[in-house]
Design a protein around this motif. Structure first.
Motif, PDB file in Angstrom:
ATOM      1  N   ARG A 201       0.838  -1.191   0.000  1.00 39.76           N
ATOM      2  CA  ARG A 201       0.000   0.000   0.000  1.00 39.76           C
ATOM      3  C   ARG A 201       0.874   1.243   0.000  1.00 39.76           C
ATOM      4  NH1 ARG A 201      -5.399   0.780   0.991  1.00 39.76           N
ATOM      5  NH2 ARG A 201      -6.027   2.837   1.783  1.00 39.76           N
ATOM      6  N   GLY A 202       0.429   2.249  -0.748  1.00 36.02           N
ATOM      7  CA  GLY A 202       1.187   3.485  -0.843  1.00 36.02           C
ATOM      8  C   GLY A 202       1.213   4.255   0.466  1.00 36.02           C
ATOM      9  N   SER A 203       2.080   5.232   0.528  1.00 41.24           N
ATOM     10  CA  SER A 203       2.264   6.026   1.748  1.00 41.24           C
ATOM     11  C   SER A 203       1.494   7.328   1.671  1.00 41.24           C
ATOM     12  CB  SER A 203       3.751   6.328   1.966  1.00 41.24           C
ATOM     13  OG  SER A 203       4.491   5.137   2.077  1.00 41.24           O
ATOM     14  N   ILE A 204       1.195   7.877   2.838  1.00 37.60           N
ATOM     15  CA  ILE A 204       0.616   9.226   2.952  1.00 37.60           C
ATOM     16  C   ILE A 204       1.686  10.094   3.581  1.00 37.60           C
ATOM     17  CG2 ILE A 204      -1.177  10.629   4.008  1.00 37.60           C
ATOM     18  CD1 ILE A 204      -3.030   8.242   3.920  1.00 37.60           C
ATOM     19  N   LEU A 205       2.064  11.150   2.864  1.00 38.36           N
ATOM     20  CA  LEU A 205       3.187  12.002   3.262  1.00 38.36           C
ATOM     21  C   LEU A 205       2.700  13.405   3.591  1.00 38.36           C
ATOM     22  CD1 LEU A 205       5.463  11.013   0.252  1.00 38.36           C
ATOM     23  CD2 LEU A 205       5.300   9.824   2.433  1.00 38.36           C
ATOM     24  N   ASP A 206       3.450  14.089   4.440  1.00 34.45           N
ATOM     25  CA  ASP A 206       3.121  15.495   4.671  1.00 34.45           C
ATOM     26  C   ASP A 206       3.778  16.351   3.580  1.00 34.45           C
ATOM     27  OD1 ASP A 206       5.808  15.795   5.350  1.00 34.45           O
ATOM     28  OD2 ASP A 206       5.387  16.979   7.145  1.00 34.45           O
ATOM     29  N   GLU A 319      -8.264  -2.564   3.387  1.00 32.64           N
ATOM     30  CA  GLU A 319      -8.766  -1.399   2.676  1.00 32.64           C
ATOM     31  C   GLU A 319      -8.974  -0.213   3.608  1.00 32.64           C
ATOM     32  OE1 GLU A 319     -12.432  -3.855   3.820  1.00 32.64           O
ATOM     33  OE2 GLU A 319     -10.378  -4.192   3.118  1.00 32.64           O
ATOM     34  N   GLY A 320      -9.021   0.992   3.020  1.00 29.81           N
ATOM     35  CA  GLY A 320      -9.252   2.191   3.803  1.00 29.81           C
ATOM     36  C   GLY A 320     -10.680   2.248   4.320  1.00 29.81           C
ATOM     37  N   LEU A 321     -10.812   2.556   5.584  1.00 32.41           N
ATOM     38  CA  LEU A 321     -12.132   2.572   6.218  1.00 32.41           C
ATOM     39  C   LEU A 321     -12.572   3.965   6.647  1.00 32.41           C
ATOM     40  CD1 LEU A 321     -11.853  -0.613   8.476  1.00 32.41           C
ATOM     41  CD2 LEU A 321     -12.820  -0.422   6.177  1.00 32.41           C
ATOM     42  N   ALA A 322     -11.663   4.913   6.738  1.00 33.90           N
ATOM     43  CA  ALA A 322     -12.029   6.257   7.182  1.00 33.90           C
ATOM     44  C   ALA A 322     -10.995   7.246   6.679  1.00 33.90           C
ATOM     45  CB  ALA A 322     -12.133   6.310   8.702  1.00 33.90           C
ATOM     46  N   GLY A 323     -11.378   8.529   6.649  1.00 35.52           N
ATOM     47  CA  GLY A 323     -10.466   9.596   6.297  1.00 35.52           C
ATOM     48  C   GLY A 323      -9.918   9.494   4.882  1.00 35.52           C
ATOM     49  N   LEU A 324      -8.693   9.999   4.712  1.00 39.84           N
ATOM     50  CA  LEU A 324      -8.055   9.957   3.400  1.00 39.84           C
ATOM     51  C   LEU A 324      -7.749   8.526   2.978  1.00 39.84           C
ATOM     52  CD1 LEU A 324      -5.573  12.955   3.782  1.00 39.84           C
ATOM     53  CD2 LEU A 324      -7.703  12.907   2.475  1.00 39.84           C
ATOM     54  N   ALA A 326      -9.689   6.084   3.191  1.00 40.94           N
ATOM     55  CA  ALA A 326     -10.899   5.623   2.506  1.00 40.94           C
ATOM     56  C   ALA A 326     -11.138   6.414   1.221  1.00 40.94           C
ATOM     57  CB  ALA A 326     -12.108   5.758   3.428  1.00 40.94           C
ATOM     58  N   ASN A 327     -10.926   7.711   1.277  1.00 43.34           N
ATOM     59  CA  ASN A 327     -11.221   8.549   0.117  1.00 43.34           C
ATOM     60  C   ASN A 327     -10.283   8.261  -1.058  1.00 43.34           C
ATOM     61  OD1 ASN A 327     -13.079  10.497  -0.749  1.00 43.34           O
ATOM     62  ND2 ASN A 327     -11.559  12.134  -0.557  1.00 43.34           N
ATOM     63  N   TYR A 328      -9.036   7.866  -0.768  1.00 40.34           N
ATOM     64  CA  TYR A 328      -8.051   7.569  -1.814  1.00 40.34           C
ATOM     65  C   TYR A 328      -7.637   6.095  -1.777  1.00 40.34           C
ATOM     66  CZ  TYR A 328      -7.606  12.535  -2.809  1.00 40.34           C
ATOM     67  OH  TYR A 328      -7.859  13.836  -3.184  1.00 40.34           O
ATOM     68  N   ASP A 329      -8.560   5.241  -1.353  1.00 37.77           N
ATOM     69  CA  ASP A 329      -8.237   3.826  -1.185  1.00 37.77           C
ATOM     70  C   ASP A 329      -7.785   3.190  -2.495  1.00 37.77           C
ATOM     71  OD1 ASP A 329      -8.310   1.291   0.409  1.00 37.77           O
ATOM     72  OD2 ASP A 329      -9.807   0.783  -1.098  1.00 37.77           O
ATOM     73  N   PRO A 362       2.380  -2.416  -6.839  1.00 34.48           N
ATOM     74  CA  PRO A 362       2.370  -1.621  -5.605  1.00 34.48           C
ATOM     75  C   PRO A 362       1.478  -0.395  -5.742  1.00 34.48           C
ATOM     76  CG  PRO A 362       4.434  -1.356  -6.779  1.00 34.48           C
ATOM     77  CD  PRO A 362       3.692  -2.445  -7.478  1.00 34.48           C
ATOM     78  N   GLY A 363       0.970   0.049  -4.597  1.00 31.45           N
ATOM     79  CA  GLY A 363       0.121   1.225  -4.568  1.00 31.45           C
ATOM     80  C   GLY A 363       0.910   2.510  -4.745  1.00 31.45           C
ATOM     81  N   ASN A 364       0.187   3.590  -4.915  1.00 29.64           N
ATOM     82  CA  ASN A 364       0.789   4.901  -5.137  1.00 29.64           C
ATOM     83  C   ASN A 364       0.737   5.734  -3.856  1.00 29.64           C
ATOM     84  OD1 ASN A 364       1.152   4.475  -8.067  1.00 29.64           O
ATOM     85  ND2 ASN A 364      -1.083   4.511  -8.080  1.00 29.64           N
ATOM     86  N   ASP A 365       1.418   6.855  -3.895  1.00 29.04           N
ATOM     87  CA  ASP A 365       1.517   7.718  -2.715  1.00 29.04           C
ATOM     88  C   ASP A 365       0.592   8.921  -2.848  1.00 29.04           C
ATOM     89  OD1 ASP A 365       3.454   5.987  -1.852  1.00 29.04           O
ATOM     90  OD2 ASP A 365       5.135   7.267  -2.481  1.00 29.04           O
ATOM     91  N   VAL A 366       0.264   9.484  -1.691  1.00 27.26           N
ATOM     92  CA  VAL A 366      -0.498  10.733  -1.620  1.00 27.26           C
ATOM     93  C   VAL A 366       0.280  11.693  -0.737  1.00 27.26           C
ATOM     94  CG1 VAL A 366      -2.632  11.833  -0.898  1.00 27.26           C
ATOM     95  CG2 VAL A 366      -2.709   9.561  -1.928  1.00 27.26           C
ATOM     96  N   GLN A 367       0.632  12.839  -1.306  1.00 34.80           N
ATOM     97  CA  GLN A 367       1.345  13.855  -0.521  1.00 34.80           C
ATOM     98  C   GLN A 367       0.372  14.956  -0.150  1.00 34.80           C
ATOM     99  OE1 GLN A 367       5.183  14.834  -1.962  1.00 34.80           O
ATOM    100  NE2 GLN A 367       5.687  16.146  -0.234  1.00 34.80           N
ATOM    101  N   LEU A 368       0.307  15.233   1.151  1.00 35.29           N
ATOM    102  CA  LEU A 368      -0.655  16.190   1.672  1.00 35.29           C
ATOM    103  C   LEU A 368      -0.044  17.586   1.772  1.00 35.29           C
ATOM    104  CD1 LEU A 368      -2.197  14.069   4.580  1.00 35.29           C
ATOM    105  CD2 LEU A 368      -2.806  14.107   2.151  1.00 35.29           C
ATOM    106  N   THR A 369      -0.930  18.526   2.018  1.00 36.18           N
ATOM    107  CA  THR A 369      -0.488  19.902   2.252  1.00 36.18           C
ATOM    108  C   THR A 369      -0.190  20.147   3.723  1.00 36.18           C
ATOM    109  OG1 THR A 369      -2.784  20.611   2.540  1.00 36.18           O
ATOM    110  CG2 THR A 369      -1.876  20.725   0.312  1.00 36.18           C
TER     111      THR A 369
END
Length: 726
Positions: A201-206, A319-324, A326-329, A362-369
């Motif tokens: 699963r991809g990472s969530i980054l700041d 799988e994503g169950l809440a928050g980002l 879930a939204n970007y699962d 492999p999954g992709n990443d999401v970089q946050l603001t």
């Protein structure tokens, strides 16, 4: 007679012997005939005894001959004996007939045969028993069994063998020709097993590339119920200690070896994301029904840091169950692979047999603001504020002016995202900045001020005479700051958060214009910030207004919003009148970290709501609540920086009715001369309280850290002075 007598003496025994063989009344010829008959009988008896002896010798030499052959030999022996008896009887009858005929020729009559003496004078005859022992005893004949027909038996046996061969041949044809494919497929299915290859699963980054949520190597534990050797209940108890899951949940999975349709169950997850050490312990149980495979486990190093925004994963597929999450699962999860192979009875892969592997993507990443350091400080300040005022919940946001990027978004109560199911209430999952709606109260007045300036209802330096109260419908509205009948400038109306002055400005605008500006500033619809389950709030169309709506709606009642919507309102004012939809997503990246353009991702919506002049006028006037002595936000004044903002005291609607207490808010931006960041703080206090008194200190502390953290230069001079009285 003397011894010199030359004539020999006759031995008396010789006469007896002569009489024995020639009884009285019989001729020499008859005696000779009887003697010949006796000799033949003796010869026949000797032959029979010799045959019996040979038979005994043969039986002793061949102990293994079968019963049927023995019976045939016995029957043959009896047959010979019968023929011999018949031959003897015939010879005796013929001799008697010859004697009778001779006598008849001599005398001309037939004489009956003399009765034989049982004993002769001077001689001892052998007893009948001795004579019977010399001759073989003949037993009476029994009915012999019917002799079988060997040819018929052979034909029957041959036919039976042919039938059995034909049946066997037919079955072989069925197995190897007709049904061979089905049996081969069934056998292959029994040997084949398919195991998943979970995708990473991809990472969530700041915003700075720090990992807020990522995956590490782990094991999954699964079971093949068809191959479990231990008792399900006992195995469930052993696994429960290792997996930290109740045995009552594990036992049904282990014991159920087929579906409701009767298909065998050969793979079922027991637990995912298990530590590698635990996986080794389960492998050591050596039960062929247990499967330990490569997996991953989600790690949230900040634990509760931005947990309400990031969300969490779970379920059999992670799988994503809440928050980002879930939204970007779909973007984060990638595509699982699988491996299919033939295995032996012991569960080991069969070398050289069927093997197919479909690699995982492999999954992709999401970089946050979001900035992790700023998020940490905002979250701590918010939690302290909620605890200090015995509040039930609170939220705080920091947005970047001009981009709409959310630099921090905190909620409390929160939870440990590393243990997402260890909560007292599901309310802890809620992101209060986007999912909680409330009456905004006085922070809504900024929309009326902007519309009044834009529509020319008042000039920036204009004044308005007003009383302490105003009545709309059957409700009287009162200013909280006691001023009596007075004339207030626009700066004074804003500084003192005058309800009467705001309602008079709304009267100038009219219901249609108020509703139009509410929509233009983004109320009544979700911002699309990126969190699943975002609320839209509630706006009333003018046709639905009641008699009190003309007084309640302008001052932030009879309307519900979210904190994110109100932060976007003040960001529009700080951005010189251009609305920019808030966002949490900086960009999407592939598994290698390279930025990717999302074809489905729309550019943040931007639109002009008010003119630059009106926006800049409000940027100046919104300093009054903090800088002026009569302002409602005096406790938010910050040394070295000029802040602009508005306090608000609204209400919370629960199940269609207002809950006790107040929703207190403070929303503004800094620095006022050149706005860079919008800060919004909202806290629900069941015991009541004012916006400035509850949230002013938190508003100041968040601005102080953010401005220092991002290196914003302090103000060159003192804050402006406002003439609040006309």
């Amino acid at each position: 007679m003397t011894e010199s007598d030359p004539s020999p003496r006759r031995d008396p025994s010789s006469i007896s012997r002569a009489r024995r063989y020639t009884p009285r009344g019989r001729t020499v010829r008859e005696a000779a005939s009887d003697s010949a008959q006796d000799n033949r009988a003796r010869e026949n008896g000797a032959r029979d005894r010799e045959a019996a002896r040979r038979e005994r010798n043969r039986a002793a030499a061949e102990p293994a001959e079968d019963a049927a052959a023995k019976r045939r030999r016995e029957a043959a022996a009896r047959s010979r004996q019968r023929r011999q008896r018949e031959t003897t009887a015939t010879g005796t009858a013929r001799t008697e007939s010859v004697r009778t005929e001779t006598q008849a020729r001599r005398t001309g009559q037939v004489r009956p045969g003399p009765t034989r003496r049982t004993s002769a004078p001077g001689a001892q005859r052998r007893p009948a028993a001795a004579r019977e022992e010399e001759a073989p005893r003949v037993r009476p004949l029994r009915d012999l069994p019917r002799v079988g027909n060997p040819a018929r038996r052979l034909r029957f046996a041959s036919a039976l063998v042919m039938i059995l061969l034909l049946v066997a041949a037919g079955r072989l044809v069925q197995l190897q020709v007709t049904d061979s494919a089905a049996y081969a497929a069934s056998a292959l299915d029994q040997r084949l097993t398919t195991e998943p290859l979970p995708a990473s699963r991809g990472s969530i980054l700041d915003r700075n590339g720090n990992e807020l949520a990522y995956s590490i190597e782990a094991n999954y534990i699964a079971v093949d119920p068809t191959r479990v050797k231990a008792k399900p209940a006992e195995l469930a108890v052993e696994l429960a200690q290792l997996l930290g899951r109740p045995a009552s949940e594990l036992e049904p999975i282990i014991a159920t070896d087929e579906t409701a349709q009767g298909d065998p169950i050969m793979f079922a997850y027991l637990q995912r994301g298990v530590d590698l050490a635990v996986g080794d312990q389960i492998t050591d149980l050596k039960d062929p029904g247990l499967i330990v495979g490569a997996d991953e486990r989600r790690v949230v190093p900040g634990r509760d840091l931005a947990a309400n925004v990031i969300g969490f994963t779970g379920g059999d597929d992670g799988e994503g169950l809440a928050g980002l999450e879930a939204n970007y699962d779909e973007w984060l999860s990638g595509e699982d692979g699988e491996v299919t192979y033939e295995r032996s009875q012991s569960g080991q892969p069969i070398p050289g047999a069927f093997y197919r592997e479909q690699s995982a993507v492999p999954g992709n990443d999401v970089q946050l603001t979001i900035d992790a350091d700023l998020q940490f400080q905002v979250q701590n300040i918010l939690e302290d504020t909620v605890e200090e005022h015995d509040a039930e919940f609170g939220s705080a946001m920091v947005m970047e002016v001009g981009t709409g990027q959310t630099l921090a978004m905190a909620s409390t109560p929160t939870y440990d995202a590393a243990k997402p199911f260890d909560v007292d209430s599901e309310e802890q999952y809620r992101d209060y900045a986007t999912q909680a709606t409330f009456d905004p109260g006085s922070i809504h007045k900024a929309i009326i001020f902007a519309a009044a300036l834009e529509e020319g209802c008042i000039e920036p330096d204009g004044t308005m005479p007003m009383g302490q109260t105003i009545t709309k419908g059957d409700t009287t509205y009162e200013d909280t700051y006691p001023h009596g009948d007075a004339t207030l400038s626009l700066a004074g109306i804003i500084a003192q958060s005058s309800n009467v002055g705001t309602i008079k400005l709304a009267d100038c605008l009219g219901a249609e214009k108020v509703y139009e500006y509410q929509q233009a500033f983004g109320l009544g619809e979700a911002t699309g910030i990126g969190v699943s389950g975002e609320a839209e709030g509630l706006l009333q169309e003018p046709k639905d207004w009641s008699g009190t709506s003309e007084g309640s709606i302008p001052i932030g009642h009879e309307v519900t919003t979210t904190q994110a919507q109100m932060a976007a309102v003040y960001e529009t004012i700080a951005n010189d009148g251009i609305y920019t939809a808030p966002t949490l997503i900086d960009h999407l990246a592939d598994s290698e970290g390279n930025p990717v353009e999302d074809e489905n991702e729309e550019e943040p919506e931007t639109r002009r709501v008010i003119s630059t002049e009106t926006a800049q006028t409000l940027q100046y006037l919104l300093q009054a609540p903090i800088a002026d002595d009569t302002g409602t936000g005096r406790n938010a004044e910050l040394e070295n920086y000029h802040l602009a903002g508005k306090t608000g005291t609204g209400q919370l609607v629960v199940d269609g009715v207002y809950a006790p207490g107040n929703v207190t808010s403070f929303v503004g931006f800094a620095p006022a001369e050149d706005p860079q960041y919008v800060v919004a703080v909202t806290v629900y206090v069941p015991g009541g309280g004012g916006g400035g008194g509850v949230t002013g200190e938190a508003f100041k502390e968040i601005n102080e850290f953010a401005l220092s953290y991002f290196g914003v230069r302090p103000a060159d001079g003192p804050p402006p002075e406002f003439d609040v009285w006309g």
